[in-house]
Design a protein around this motif. Sequence first.
Motif, mmCIF file in Angstrom:
data_model
loop_
_atom_site.group_PDB
_atom_site.id
_atom_site.type_symbol
_atom_site.label_atom_id
_atom_site.label_comp_id
_atom_site.label_asym_id
_atom_site.label_seq_id
_atom_site.Cartn_x
_atom_site.Cartn_y
_atom_site.Cartn_z
ATOM 1 N N GLN A 77 -10.207 -3.894 -8.300
ATOM 2 C CA GLN A 77 -10.854 -3.865 -6.991
ATOM 3 C C GLN A 77 -12.367 -3.861 -7.164
ATOM 4 N N ASN A 78 -13.055 -4.508 -6.253
ATOM 5 C CA ASN A 78 -14.514 -4.560 -6.255
ATOM 6 C C ASN A 78 -14.976 -4.286 -4.822
ATOM 7 N N PRO A 79 -15.321 -3.037 -4.510
ATOM 8 C CA PRO A 79 -15.647 -2.696 -3.117
ATOM 9 C C PRO A 79 -16.746 -3.562 -2.511
ATOM 10 N N GLY A 80 -17.793 -3.855 -3.288
ATOM 11 C CA GLY A 80 -18.886 -4.661 -2.758
ATOM 12 C C GLY A 80 -18.452 -6.066 -2.416
ATOM 13 N N HIS A 81 -17.600 -6.635 -3.249
ATOM 14 C CA HIS A 81 -17.116 -7.992 -3.001
ATOM 15 C C HIS A 81 -16.243 -8.025 -1.760
ATOM 16 N N THR A 82 -15.428 -6.984 -1.577
ATOM 17 C CA THR A 82 -14.592 -6.913 -0.387
ATOM 18 C C THR A 82 -15.454 -6.800 0.869
ATOM 19 N N LEU A 83 -16.514 -6.025 0.817
ATOM 20 C CA LEU A 83 -17.417 -5.905 1.957
ATOM 21 C C LEU A 83 -18.120 -7.226 2.254
ATOM 22 N N HIS A 102 -5.375 -11.230 0.020
ATOM 23 C CA HIS A 102 -5.777 -10.204 -0.947
ATOM 24 C C HIS A 102 -5.568 -8.788 -0.416
ATOM 25 N N VAL A 103 -5.212 -8.657 0.844
ATOM 26 C CA VAL A 103 -4.806 -7.354 1.382
ATOM 27 C C VAL A 103 -3.370 -7.103 0.943
ATOM 28 N N GLN A 104 -3.183 -6.119 0.092
ATOM 29 C CA GLN A 104 -1.891 -5.865 -0.529
ATOM 30 C C GLN A 104 -1.452 -4.415 -0.308
ATOM 31 N N ARG A 105 -0.248 -4.096 -0.815
ATOM 32 C CA ARG A 105 0.287 -2.724 -0.782
ATOM 33 C C ARG A 105 0.353 -2.174 0.647
ATOM 34 N N ASP A 106 0.967 -2.983 1.514
ATOM 35 C CA ASP A 106 1.140 -2.588 2.916
ATOM 36 C C ASP A 106 -0.191 -2.250 3.580
ATOM 37 N N LEU A 166 -7.186 -6.393 -3.215
ATOM 38 C CA LEU A 166 -7.229 -6.672 -4.642
ATOM 39 C C LEU A 166 -8.064 -7.916 -4.915
ATOM 40 N N GLU A 167 -8.815 -7.871 -6.004
ATOM 41 C CA GLU A 167 -9.731 -8.966 -6.325
ATOM 42 C C GLU A 167 -8.991 -10.230 -6.731
ATOM 43 N N LYS A 186 -9.719 -3.438 7.232
ATOM 44 C CA LYS A 186 -9.322 -3.667 5.841
ATOM 45 C C LYS A 186 -10.468 -4.086 4.930
ATOM 46 N N PHE A 187 -11.480 -4.761 5.463
ATOM 47 C CA PHE A 187 -12.548 -5.295 4.614
ATOM 48 C C PHE A 187 -13.871 -4.551 4.763
ATOM 49 N N LEU A 188 -13.967 -3.638 5.733
ATOM 50 C CA LEU A 188 -15.170 -2.815 5.863
ATOM 51 C C LEU A 188 -14.847 -1.337 5.622
ATOM 52 N N LEU A 189 -13.985 -0.784 6.436
ATOM 53 C CA LEU A 189 -13.731 0.656 6.354
ATOM 54 C C LEU A 189 -12.947 1.036 5.104
ATOM 55 N N LEU A 190 -11.900 0.281 4.784
ATOM 56 C CA LEU A 190 -11.058 0.619 3.624
ATOM 57 C C LEU A 190 -11.841 0.610 2.319
#
Length: 429
Positions: free
Chosen positions: A254-260, A227-231, A236-237, A285-289
């Motif tokens: 995108q869902n920032p909370g879900h990624t975290l 799910h990490v996309q666009r270089d 992306l969810e 990629k999953f915390l800072l981004l």
Amino acid sequence: MSKGLPARQDMEKERETLQAWKERVGQELDRVVAFWMEHSHDQEHGGFFTCLGREGRVYDDLKYVWLQGRQVWMYCRLYRTFERFRHAQLLDAAKAGGEFLLRYARVAPPGKKCAFVLTRDGRPVKVQRTIFSECFYTMAMNELWRATGEVRYQTEAVEMMDQIVHWVQEDASGLGRPQLQGAPAAEPMAVPMMLLNLVEQLGEADEELAGKYAELGDWCARRILQHVQRDGQAVLENVSEGGKELPGCLGRQQNPGHTLEAGWFLLRHCIRKGDPELRAHVVDKFLLLPFHSGWDPDHGGLFYFQDADNFCPTQLEWAMKLWWPHSEAMIAFLMGYSDSGDPVLLRLFYQVAEYTFRQFRDPEYGEWFGYLSREGKVALSIKGGPFKGCFHVPRCLAMCEEMLGALLSRPAPAPAPTPAPTPACRGAE
């Protein structure tokens, strides 16, 4: 003045801050659990009421299987891991909830498909064509086994887990989803996330099951990482089954909370496997981004949905601030700091925690509001509903209290020794 003195003072101040947060989090956990114990137990039919108003009054007696399983899991986890929660009232309520699930959750036993909504007395109302009711059923049964030692609960957990894996990896027809010609073959991040969470749950202190599901855990991690996309510039969810970006709003979501949340699931996986390279990638990629893209610069808090191309998201609630993304962010940043010692992650934990306690917490009646406007004002005064129950808030508080306690139990690093004075050069005398 010795150079070691300011460093020692900084360390002592940091420990004082950590101790203050541990006490604050622990007190809040007690208040939250007390709210659910007072208002949610159905003494007549077993299970839990989750549709609770601000003061705890029941406004609907429907029972949501996700939330029934989550509350059983939460009670058992508290009972097992905190001395102050090791009392019969909590375990008895968990067992009553577990027995309610055993009797009524499955729509057509011996089939494994579970309902999404039940009446108060256990009759099915609605079924979702997903795996999530079954996932929370599995979590509940495994924790009940751990808390009680009754093998029948573990048998239920493992049998349901194997059914879920079959639906995900082999044949999804049992979920009842029609295969429509125009529907994209999409994979939501939630599916491998939940499976990875179950791998961690069932494998905890169980070498046999940890070995059985080790390959599945690696598979889940690879699917989440797709799910990490666009270089590397967006998570992306939804992606295609082949790990590619999908067209349209679905693909850009995108869902920032879900990624975290996925981030701390992956962090646990990395820590267990001892993979520092992957761990650094996950933090980036999953915390800072998602934090830097998802934090509202004007009002604070995490946006609920975003669009990767900065179109206005189609979800009406996209700019709202919800309880659970902030709970997941607190866990993610504190876990990242506990593992790495990176002060940037600790500062982000403090930033999120201060916002969360200030905006969501209800000092008058207990528990947290779940739904705020973009500006941080209470939009819905309810404390529970079809999706908010006794789970995200107490899980966050319990995990943070444990992590803060572990940090404080570590010996304070010794300050660097003061260098000896350089002898004066005789030629300068």
